[in-house]
Design a protein around this motif. Structure first.
Motif, PDB file in Angstrom:
ATOM      1  N   GLU A 118       8.802  18.804  19.180  1.00 41.74           N
ATOM      2  CA  GLU A 118      10.252  18.791  19.006  1.00 41.74           C
ATOM      3  C   GLU A 118      10.776  17.355  18.982  1.00 41.74           C
ATOM      4  N   ARG A 119      10.240  16.530  19.875  1.00 44.30           N
ATOM      5  CA  ARG A 119      10.706  15.151  19.964  1.00 44.30           C
ATOM      6  C   ARG A 119      10.347  14.349  18.714  1.00 44.30           C
ATOM      7  N   VAL A 120       9.145  14.600  18.196  1.00 44.77           N
ATOM      8  CA  VAL A 120       8.670  13.815  17.056  1.00 44.77           C
ATOM      9  C   VAL A 120       9.200  14.342  15.719  1.00 44.77           C
ATOM     10  N   TYR A 121       9.213  15.677  15.561  1.00 42.52           N
ATOM     11  CA  TYR A 121       9.528  16.252  14.258  1.00 42.52           C
ATOM     12  C   TYR A 121      10.876  16.956  14.193  1.00 42.52           C
ATOM     13  N   GLY A 122      11.536  17.132  15.357  1.00 45.17           N
ATOM     14  CA  GLY A 122      12.825  17.806  15.362  1.00 45.17           C
ATOM     15  C   GLY A 122      12.695  19.245  15.817  1.00 45.17           C
ATOM     16  N   LYS A 123      13.666  19.690  16.594  1.00 46.35           N
ATOM     17  CA  LYS A 123      13.593  21.025  17.188  1.00 46.35           C
ATOM     18  C   LYS A 123      13.588  22.131  16.150  1.00 46.35           C
ATOM     19  N   ALA A 124      14.376  21.985  15.101  1.00 43.15           N
ATOM     20  CA  ALA A 124      14.480  23.053  14.093  1.00 43.15           C
ATOM     21  C   ALA A 124      13.147  23.307  13.409  1.00 43.15           C
ATOM     22  N   SER A 125      12.415  22.230  13.104  1.00 43.87           N
ATOM     23  CA  SER A 125      11.151  22.392  12.381  1.00 43.87           C
ATOM     24  C   SER A 125      10.087  23.047  13.255  1.00 43.87           C
ATOM     25  N   VAL A 126      10.206  22.874  14.577  1.00 46.93           N
ATOM     26  CA  VAL A 126       9.223  23.478  15.478  1.00 46.93           C
ATOM     27  C   VAL A 126       9.513  24.953  15.691  1.00 46.93           C
ATOM     28  N   SER A 127      10.798  25.283  15.779  1.00 49.45           N
ATOM     29  CA  SER A 127      11.163  26.634  16.179  1.00 49.45           C
ATOM     30  C   SER A 127      11.232  27.624  15.028  1.00 49.45           C
ATOM     31  N   THR A 128      11.217  27.143  13.793  1.00 55.58           N
ATOM     32  CA  THR A 128      11.368  28.044  12.670  1.00 55.58           C
ATOM     33  C   THR A 128      10.040  28.241  11.948  1.00 55.58           C
ATOM     34  N   CYS A 129       9.521  29.421  12.024  1.00 56.41           N
ATOM     35  CA  CYS A 129       8.286  29.729  11.312  1.00 56.41           C
ATOM     36  C   CYS A 129       8.252  31.226  11.047  1.00 56.41           C
ATOM     37  N   VAL A 130       8.400  31.594   9.784  1.00 56.22           N
ATOM     38  CA  VAL A 130       8.402  33.003   9.398  1.00 56.22           C
ATOM     39  C   VAL A 130       7.183  33.262   8.519  1.00 56.22           C
ATOM     40  N   ILE A 131       6.406  34.264   8.894  1.00 56.85           N
ATOM     41  CA  ILE A 131       5.205  34.625   8.147  1.00 56.85           C
ATOM     42  C   ILE A 131       5.504  35.860   7.319  1.00 56.85           C
ATOM     43  N   SER A 132       5.140  35.811   6.061  1.00 61.92           N
ATOM     44  CA  SER A 132       5.346  36.949   5.176  1.00 61.92           C
ATOM     45  C   SER A 132       4.106  37.826   5.153  1.00 61.92           C
ATOM     46  N   LEU A 133       4.292  39.101   5.426  1.00 66.21           N
ATOM     47  CA  LEU A 133       3.225  40.086   5.360  1.00 66.21           C
ATOM     48  C   LEU A 133       3.831  41.331   4.696  1.00 66.21           C
ATOM     49  N   PRO A 134       4.057  41.228   3.365  1.00 63.59           N
ATOM     50  CA  PRO A 134       4.815  42.262   2.641  1.00 63.59           C
ATOM     51  C   PRO A 134       4.349  43.668   2.980  1.00 63.59           C
ATOM     52  N   PRO A 135       5.345  44.552   3.211  1.00 67.43           N
ATOM     53  CA  PRO A 135       6.805  44.374   3.098  1.00 67.43           C
ATOM     54  C   PRO A 135       7.462  43.914   4.392  1.00 67.43           C
ATOM     55  N   TYR A 136       6.700  43.293   5.275  1.00 70.56           N
ATOM     56  CA  TYR A 136       7.232  42.864   6.569  1.00 70.56           C
ATOM     57  C   TYR A 136       7.335  41.340   6.620  1.00 70.56           C
ATOM     58  N   SER A 137       8.250  40.866   7.469  1.00 70.79           N
ATOM     59  CA  SER A 137       8.339  39.434   7.757  1.00 70.79           C
ATOM     60  C   SER A 137       8.320  39.252   9.263  1.00 70.79           C
ATOM     61  N   ILE A 138       7.634  38.203   9.714  1.00 75.56           N
ATOM     62  CA  ILE A 138       7.402  37.991  11.142  1.00 75.56           C
ATOM     63  C   ILE A 138       7.969  36.635  11.536  1.00 75.56           C
ATOM     64  N   ASP A 139       8.955  36.635  12.426  1.00 79.48           N
ATOM     65  CA  ASP A 139       9.546  35.410  12.948  1.00 79.48           C
ATOM     66  C   ASP A 139       8.849  35.087  14.266  1.00 79.48           C
ATOM     67  N   GLU A 140       8.006  34.047  14.254  1.00 76.85           N
ATOM     68  CA  GLU A 140       7.226  33.708  15.446  1.00 76.85           C
ATOM     69  C   GLU A 140       8.085  33.267  16.611  1.00 76.85           C
ATOM     70  N   SER A 141       9.072  32.409  16.345  1.00 73.20           N
ATOM     71  CA  SER A 141       9.865  31.850  17.428  1.00 73.20           C
ATOM     72  C   SER A 141      10.705  32.921  18.114  1.00 73.20           C
ATOM     73  N   LYS A 142      11.230  33.876  17.348  1.00 71.31           N
ATOM     74  CA  LYS A 142      12.036  34.957  17.920  1.00 71.31           C
ATOM     75  C   LYS A 142      11.183  36.152  18.318  1.00 71.31           C
ATOM     76  N   ARG A 143       9.889  36.109  17.957  1.00 74.74           N
ATOM     77  CA  ARG A 143       8.977  37.226  18.212  1.00 74.74           C
ATOM     78  C   ARG A 143       9.602  38.528  17.708  1.00 74.74           C
ATOM     79  N   MET A 144       9.948  38.482  16.421  1.00 75.67           N
ATOM     80  CA  MET A 144      10.662  39.591  15.802  1.00 75.67           C
ATOM     81  C   MET A 144      10.003  39.971  14.485  1.00 75.67           C
ATOM     82  N   VAL A 145       9.923  41.276  14.220  1.00 75.17           N
ATOM     83  CA  VAL A 145       9.371  41.781  12.968  1.00 75.17           C
ATOM     84  C   VAL A 145      10.473  42.523  12.217  1.00 75.17           C
ATOM     85  N   MET A 146      10.628  42.189  10.932  1.00 71.56           N
ATOM     86  CA  MET A 146      11.672  42.796  10.110  1.00 71.56           C
ATOM     87  C   MET A 146      11.051  43.567   8.954  1.00 71.56           C
TER      88      MET A 146
END
Length: 223
Positions: A118-146
């Motif tokens: 977070e300190r080196v690259y910025g908090k937003a870049s660390v916390s945002t990571c969404v993996i696509s697994l069609p037809p689902y999407s997985i938000d790692e930081s929120k631990r949420m599946v859509m």
């Protein structure tokens, strides 16, 4: 893209345990058991290095010299079981960004790694990571599946299981590997819990293609 972290730790059991914890955060982790193996990968320039100072061949001091000569901006965390104060001072002088004295809890390393990223690259870049697994999407930081804007409720272990396969689509994992990743090294129960979690996820996510590899484990592939 997830952050790529290179871990250098010569104790194999510790190495595997730390890799497991770091990967649960969604980071792409590559590990090495010797300094020479790590030296050959310096030019790959990962986003962060975690270096054990005491290695069987090249020590961490030599490695950090070569890492900083190649890419001085890449952050480094030193870990060591030696004289904590001396190693901390020398490490800082040589360009390390943080230091952990052994023994430490794996979770502490995860927290320090996240804060450093977070300190080196910025908090937003660390916390945002969404993996696509069609037809689902997985938000790692929120631990949420859509799924089509709808949230799929998963337990913590169900999510960890899904994350393992989402980050390694097409790769087969044995029941033992799944147990170590989802339940941890200290789990001593039956591996039937793996089959049970697969059954529950198949029910909650019917469009997820989980292939059974009889006598071995499971694999998830894209539709």
């Amino acid at each position: 893209m997830p952050f790529r972290i290179y871990l250098v730790e010569d104790e194999e059991n510790v190495n595997q345990l730390l890799v497991s914890y770091l990967r649960k955060e969604g980071w792409d982790v590559v590990s090495f058991l010797t300094g020479e193996e790590a030296r050959q990968a310096i030019h790959h320039r990962p986003d962060l290095w975690i270096l054990d100072i005491m290695l069987p061949d090249i020590d961490g001091y030599q490695l950090i010299r070569e890492i900083k000569a190649d890419s001085p901006e890449v952050p480094v965390i030193f870990i060591s079981a030696r004289d904590a104060e001396l190693d901390r001072v020398i490490g800082l002088e040589m360009g390390s960004d943080d230091y952990l004295a052994k023994p430490f809890l794996p979770r502490e390393l995860v927290i320090r790694t996240r804060k450093l990223l977070e300190r080196v690259y910025g908090k937003a870049s660390v916390s945002t990571c969404v993996i696509s697994l069609p037809p689902y999407s997985i938000d790692e930081s929120k631990r949420m599946v859509m799924h089509h804007q709808q949230i799929i409720e998963l337990t913590s272990k169900e999510f960890d299981f899904l994350l393992l396969f989402a980050k390694n689509q097409g790769q087969a994992f044995s029941r033992e590997q799944i147990l170590k990743y989802v339940w941890g090294e200290d789990y001593f129960g039956t591996d039937r819990v793996v089959d049970d979690i697969v059954r529950r996820i198949r029910k909650k996510m019917p469009d997820l293609r989980i292939e059974t590899i009889y006598g071995y484990g499971y694999r998830v592939v894209k539709q």
